[in-house]
Design a protein around this motif. Sequence first.
Motif, PDB file in Angstrom:
ATOM      1  N   LYS A 129       0.834  -1.208   0.000  1.00  0.00           N
ATOM      2  CA  LYS A 129       0.000   0.000   0.000  1.00  0.00           C
ATOM      3  C   LYS A 129       0.868   1.258   0.000  1.00  0.00           C
ATOM      4  O   LYS A 129       0.507   2.266  -0.619  1.00  0.00           O
ATOM      5  N   ILE A 130       1.996   1.207   0.704  1.00  0.00           N
ATOM      6  CA  ILE A 130       2.925   2.340   0.667  1.00  0.00           C
ATOM      7  C   ILE A 130       3.461   2.526  -0.748  1.00  0.00           C
ATOM      8  O   ILE A 130       3.507   3.644  -1.285  1.00  0.00           O
ATOM      9  N   GLU A 131       3.853   1.417  -1.378  1.00  0.00           N
ATOM     10  CA  GLU A 131       4.344   1.485  -2.759  1.00  0.00           C
ATOM     11  C   GLU A 131       3.244   1.967  -3.697  1.00  0.00           C
ATOM     12  O   GLU A 131       3.502   2.760  -4.628  1.00  0.00           O
ATOM     13  N   GLN A 132       2.012   1.525  -3.465  1.00  0.00           N
ATOM     14  CA  GLN A 132       0.889   1.964  -4.303  1.00  0.00           C
ATOM     15  C   GLN A 132       0.659   3.464  -4.160  1.00  0.00           C
ATOM     16  O   GLN A 132       0.450   4.168  -5.159  1.00  0.00           O
ATOM     17  N   ALA A 133       0.710   3.975  -2.936  1.00  0.00           N
ATOM     18  CA  ALA A 133       0.493   5.406  -2.715  1.00  0.00           C
ATOM     19  C   ALA A 133       1.591   6.233  -3.386  1.00  0.00           C
ATOM     20  O   ALA A 133       1.313   7.284  -3.989  1.00  0.00           O
ATOM     21  N   ARG A 134       2.827   5.768  -3.302  1.00  0.00           N
ATOM     22  CA  ARG A 134       3.921   6.507  -3.947  1.00  0.00           C
ATOM     23  C   ARG A 134       3.764   6.528  -5.459  1.00  0.00           C
ATOM     24  O   ARG A 134       3.995   7.560  -6.105  1.00  0.00           O
ATOM     25  N   THR A 135       3.358   5.394  -6.038  1.00  0.00           N
ATOM     26  CA  THR A 135       3.166   5.340  -7.485  1.00  0.00           C
ATOM     27  C   THR A 135       2.015   6.242  -7.911  1.00  0.00           C
ATOM     28  O   THR A 135       2.106   6.964  -8.923  1.00  0.00           O
ATOM     29  N   GLU A 136       0.912   6.222  -7.167  1.00  0.00           N
ATOM     30  CA  GLU A 136      -0.227   7.095  -7.501  1.00  0.00           C
ATOM     31  C   GLU A 136       0.161   8.562  -7.384  1.00  0.00           C
ATOM     32  O   GLU A 136      -0.264   9.389  -8.207  1.00  0.00           O
ATOM     33  N   LEU A 137       0.955   8.906  -6.376  1.00  0.00           N
ATOM     34  CA  LEU A 137       1.404  10.290  -6.227  1.00  0.00           C
ATOM     35  C   LEU A 137       2.288  10.707  -7.393  1.00  0.00           C
ATOM     36  O   LEU A 137       2.169  11.824  -7.917  1.00  0.00           O
ATOM     37  N   SER A 138       3.175   9.794  -7.833  1.00  0.00           N
ATOM     38  CA  SER A 138       4.042  10.102  -8.968  1.00  0.00           C
ATOM     39  C   SER A 138       3.232  10.288 -10.251  1.00  0.00           C
ATOM     40  O   SER A 138       3.510  11.185 -11.052  1.00  0.00           O
ATOM     41  N   ILE A 139       2.193   9.443 -10.444  1.00  0.00           N
ATOM     42  CA  ILE A 139       1.353   9.581 -11.635  1.00  0.00           C
ATOM     43  C   ILE A 139       0.565  10.887 -11.593  1.00  0.00           C
ATOM     44  O   ILE A 139       0.414  11.587 -12.611  1.00  0.00           O
ATOM     45  N   ALA A 140       0.063  11.255 -10.406  1.00  0.00           N
ATOM     46  CA  ALA A 140      -0.707  12.498 -10.287  1.00  0.00           C
ATOM     47  C   ALA A 140       0.168  13.719 -10.545  1.00  0.00           C
ATOM     48  O   ALA A 140      -0.249  14.674 -11.213  1.00  0.00           O
ATOM     49  N   SER A 141       1.419  13.711 -10.037  1.00  0.00           N
ATOM     50  CA  SER A 141       2.292  14.863 -10.262  1.00  0.00           C
ATOM     51  C   SER A 141       2.762  14.952 -11.701  1.00  0.00           C
ATOM     52  O   SER A 141       3.112  16.026 -12.188  1.00  0.00           O
ATOM     53  N   ALA A 142       2.734  13.815 -12.442  1.00  0.00           N
ATOM     54  CA  ALA A 142       3.137  13.862 -13.848  1.00  0.00           C
ATOM     55  C   ALA A 142       2.140  14.637 -14.697  1.00  0.00           C
ATOM     56  O   ALA A 142       2.469  15.071 -15.806  1.00  0.00           O
ATOM     57  N   GLY A 143       0.920  14.831 -14.198  1.00  0.00           N
ATOM     58  CA  GLY A 143      -0.063  15.596 -14.944  1.00  0.00           C
ATOM     59  C   GLY A 143       0.277  17.064 -15.074  1.00  0.00           C
ATOM     60  O   GLY A 143      -0.284  17.759 -15.924  1.00  0.00           O
ATOM     61  N   PHE A 144       1.200  17.581 -14.238  1.00  0.00           N
ATOM     62  CA  PHE A 144       1.594  18.988 -14.319  1.00  0.00           C
ATOM     63  C   PHE A 144       2.763  19.191 -15.276  1.00  0.00           C
ATOM     64  O   PHE A 144       3.168  20.314 -15.520  1.00  0.00           O
ATOM     65  N   ASN A 145       3.343  18.090 -15.801  1.00  0.00           N
ATOM     66  CA  ASN A 145       4.478  18.214 -16.714  1.00  0.00           C
ATOM     67  C   ASN A 145       3.989  18.489 -18.132  1.00  0.00           C
ATOM     68  O   ASN A 145       2.867  18.129 -18.502  1.00  0.00           O
ATOM     69  N   PRO A 146       4.844  19.107 -18.960  1.00  0.00           N
ATOM     70  CA  PRO A 146       4.470  19.322 -20.369  1.00  0.00           C
ATOM     71  C   PRO A 146       4.292  17.999 -21.097  1.00  0.00           C
ATOM     72  O   PRO A 146       4.949  17.004 -20.787  1.00  0.00           O
ATOM     73  N   THR A 147       3.396  17.997 -22.081  1.00  0.00           N
ATOM     74  CA  THR A 147       3.154  16.812 -22.901  1.00  0.00           C
ATOM     75  C   THR A 147       3.970  16.953 -24.183  1.00  0.00           C
ATOM     76  O   THR A 147       3.750  17.873 -24.974  1.00  0.00           O
ATOM     77  N   VAL A 148       4.897  16.050 -24.368  1.00  0.00           N
ATOM     78  CA  VAL A 148       5.775  16.068 -25.537  1.00  0.00           C
ATOM     79  C   VAL A 148       5.452  14.847 -26.394  1.00  0.00           C
ATOM     80  O   VAL A 148       5.342  13.730 -25.879  1.00  0.00           O
ATOM     81  N   ALA A 149       5.317  15.077 -27.723  1.00  0.00           N
ATOM     82  CA  ALA A 149       4.983  13.979 -28.628  1.00  0.00           C
ATOM     83  C   ALA A 149       5.663  14.202 -29.977  1.00  0.00           C
ATOM     84  O   ALA A 149       5.791  15.344 -30.436  1.00  0.00           O
ATOM     85  N   ALA A 150       6.097  13.113 -30.575  1.00  0.00           N
ATOM     86  CA  ALA A 150       6.603  13.156 -31.946  1.00  0.00           C
ATOM     87  C   ALA A 150       5.426  12.975 -32.893  1.00  0.00           C
ATOM     88  O   ALA A 150       4.565  12.129 -32.667  1.00  0.00           O
ATOM     89  N   GLN A 151       5.387  13.778 -33.958  1.00  0.00           N
ATOM     90  CA  GLN A 151       4.210  13.796 -34.816  1.00  0.00           C
ATOM     91  C   GLN A 151       4.634  13.811 -36.285  1.00  0.00           C
ATOM     92  O   GLN A 151       5.606  14.465 -36.656  1.00  0.00           O
ATOM     93  N   PHE A 152       3.885  13.065 -37.088  1.00  0.00           N
ATOM     94  CA  PHE A 152       4.093  13.079 -38.547  1.00  0.00           C
ATOM     95  C   PHE A 152       2.729  13.226 -39.225  1.00  0.00           C
ATOM     96  O   PHE A 152       1.769  12.531 -38.864  1.00  0.00           O
TER      97      PHE A 152
END
Length: 227
Positions: A176-199
């Motif tokens: 559960k500790i590992e699950q909470a840390r992973t969920e927190l990391s996923i939630a904080s990734a939403g504030f990062n820029p979205t970068v994508a390669a496009q053709f």
Amino acid sequence: PAHPIGVAAVSVIQPISSIPTIRKGLALLDVEKKLAEEQSRLERQTTVRDVRQIYYGIQSLESALHAARESVRLFQEVDRITAQYVEKREVLDVDYLEAQLHLAKAMESVLDLENQRETLKAKLNLKMGRNVLVQFTVPEIPPTADASLPDSLQDTSESRARALAQRPEARQAQLKIEQARTELSIASAGFNPTVAAQFIGLETTPVNSLLPRQIGFAGVSVAWQPF
């Protein structure tokens, strides 16, 4: 001159910044799977513990019943002898009544122990998934054996570590500790820029021969919502 033309377009986007988040999501699913496995292991251990407790309870009641039946036979003999003494007027009637009282209490104790034993047998059948009316017997409690611990269990720190490793509750807490840390990391990734390669590819027909029929664009797109 004005005439109809056809345009075919294809667009391919490969997310780049979301790949670590996807991997974290897969890791989160793996943690949830392990949590479910630990919960299943906890339920199995609980069932085994309950079955053992009920089984040993039946054994204990069988031993108590053996002692209670011996008491009944003893008080029956006392009652018989006291009745003879009463006929000879060698004891008082109150002594005979007291002997009958002890006999009645012993018989009541036997009946109570039998009821408890049958209740535990029904519970054990229920735990084992059988009909509660199935009759069975259990062996008597064996003589007391050597209660000394083996050499591998003499060290209390080693025993404690082994016990904690075998407890599903401890494993669930760590997961559960590992699950909470992973969920927190996923939630904080939403504030990062979205970068994508496009053709983007375009093909037109029929058009003027001076213009290219096929056009392609390749690049990197960045989208960011800071607020």
